[in-house]
Design an enzyme around this catalytic site. Structure first.
Site, mmCIF file in Angstrom:
data_model
loop_
_atom_site.group_PDB
_atom_site.id
_atom_site.type_symbol
_atom_site.label_atom_id
_atom_site.label_comp_id
_atom_site.label_asym_id
_atom_site.label_seq_id
_atom_site.Cartn_x
_atom_site.Cartn_y
_atom_site.Cartn_z
ATOM 1 N N ASP A 184 0.854 -1.191 0.000
ATOM 2 C CA ASP A 184 0.000 0.000 0.000
ATOM 3 C C ASP A 184 0.895 1.247 0.000
ATOM 4 O OD1 ASP A 184 -3.098 0.707 0.412
ATOM 5 O OD2 ASP A 184 -1.945 2.090 1.650
ATOM 6 N N TYR A 325 -3.014 11.323 1.536
ATOM 7 C CA TYR A 325 -3.561 11.311 0.177
ATOM 8 C C TYR A 325 -3.533 12.716 -0.431
ATOM 9 C CZ TYR A 325 -5.225 6.511 0.740
ATOM 10 O OH TYR A 325 -5.293 5.154 0.916
ATOM 11 N N HIS A 377 -4.714 -7.500 -0.207
ATOM 12 C CA HIS A 377 -4.033 -6.223 -0.079
ATOM 13 C C HIS A 377 -3.241 -6.099 1.217
ATOM 14 C CE1 HIS A 377 -3.382 -2.039 -1.176
ATOM 15 N NE2 HIS A 377 -3.715 -1.694 0.041
#
Length: 400
Positions: A184, A325, A377
């Site tokens: 990630d 982000y 993930h």
């Protein structure tokens, strides 16, 4: 000791939560207000009503609120200031002195909780039937804004700055030759760091490889057709394109955090709201978590999931973590120009499965590429045994 020395010192850190904060969390869970049930029978509308009700019931009544503190306190925790910010990390030295130092970076909505299951097998392989020659000295930092690391009070703490901070951390710990691993955001930080080629870094392992050609990635993330000048795609490459199309059209949490992180203030006020947001990372992971709370055995347990959410809540890092982000300017899956040795592990339920051809193009010094049988993930968290084997096998050639 000078002020400068104090700031660069590596100090022991105690993981501890106030009883009052845990009591407040219980109270908030008990007073949760729920929306109505979704109008579909699948997961297309996000975190399902029944799962959230079960999260509230189990979290409020059966979950052991001491788990997070006990899990993290089982390892040596430290803190040090790098580039003006406190960085928390777990540091476990192997009993085998010839071990290879390895820094492992988590992602979102993850934390150092993700790595708890792999620490002992990687640092002390002989205890788990492995060879001493596969041992690692392990460093597991909390990214800025996550867990016990400092929350940036100014802009600029994106993955590139982290990629510059981690070599400084390894240097302070006395490591002159080391490797790095990530999934990630950890994969993005690790990839960028490898492209920067800091002194001491000899190679990396990734379980979310950044292999997509730049022009293709730019088209897919903006929902444009595959560029006409793209070379013909083989079966694996075409499958990856379809996976990327699906992923980019189902990660609106990323667009929201990337544009309006401060508008997510409700995540700091409602534990069930936080849980609903955190479990809906990607389709396969949401499926896995809903099955866990429905009582089905999966790679993650209800306690696993709630350990991570509880850490986010008690450290009040939902918004500070989301800002990563907003800070990012790099593609999630596009190539970084890495020349160092790279090991790639492909887990079948990852958001996209990087084809070997793309991996060979993205990483000209590819030393390991393997598609494993299970996992998604959150590979280290969900399938720790497979993950540990992949890290050992992938980085074995980098040992002296």
């Amino acid at each position: 000791m000078s002020v400068t020395a104090e700031r660069t010192s590596v100090l022991p850190f105690t993981v501890e939560f106030a009883e009052a904060d845990m009591a407040d969390l219980r109270r908030r869970i008990a007073s949760s207000r729920f929306s109505e049930k979704e109008t579909v029978s699948d997961l297309s509308q996000g975190s399902p009503f029944d799962t959230l009700r079960e999260i509230a019931r189990y979290w409020g009544n059966d979950y052991d609120f001491g788990r997070v503190q006990a899990t993290l306190s089982a390892f040596p925790n430290f803190i040090t200031e790098i580039d003006g910010l406190d960085i928390h990390f777990i540091h476990v030295r192997s009993p085998h002195e010839d071990a290879l130092p390895l820094i492992v970076t988590h992602g979102w909505p993850g934390s150092v909780i993700e790595q708890a299951k792999i620490i002992e097998p990687l640092t002390n392989p002989t205890k788990f039937g492995g060879d001493a020659s596969d041992a690692f000295h392990l460093v597991v930092p909390s990214m800025p804004g996550y867990g016990f690391s400092g929350k940036p009070t100014e802009t600029g703490w994106g993955p590139e700055r982290m990629a510059r901070a981690w070599p400084e951390l390894m240097k302070r710990l006395g490591y002159t030759r080391w490797a790095a691993q990530g999934g990630d955001w950890g994969a993005i930080v690790t990839d960028i760091m490898a492209a920067q080629e800091p002194e001491g870094l000899v190679g990396i392992h990734t379980n979310m490889a950044k292999t997509v050609p730049a022009e293709l990635d730019a088209a897919l993330i903006t929902f444009q057709p595959v560029p006409e000048d793209t070379p013909p795609l083989n079966e694996e490459e075409q499958a990856a394109v379809e996976q990327l199309k699906f992923a980019y059209s189902h990660v609106y949490y990323a667009y929201l955090m990337g544009s309006r992180p401060q508008s997510l203030a409700s995540l700091a006020d409602s534990p069930i709201g936080l849980a609903a947001f955190m479990i809906d990372h990607d389709h396969k992971s949401l499926q896995l978590i809903t099955r866990a709370f429905a009582g089905e055995p999966t790679g993650l347990t209800r306690d696993d999931v709630l350990d991570n959410i509880t850490l986010f809540w008690l450290t009040n890092t939902s918004v500070s973590a989301a800002r990563l982000y907003w800070e990012n300017t790099k593609p999630f899956f596009g190539r970084s120009g890495v020349k160092l040795p790279v090991a790639v592990s492909v887990f079948p339920d990852e958001m996209y499965l990087p084809p070997r051809t793309w991996a060979e193009q993205a990483y000209p010094n590819l030393i390991h590429y393997n598609r494993v049988a299970a996992g998604g993930h959150f590979a280290a968290w969900e399938q720790p045994e497979i993950f540990v084997d992949e890290v050992r096998n992938g980085l074995r050639s980098l040992r002296k």
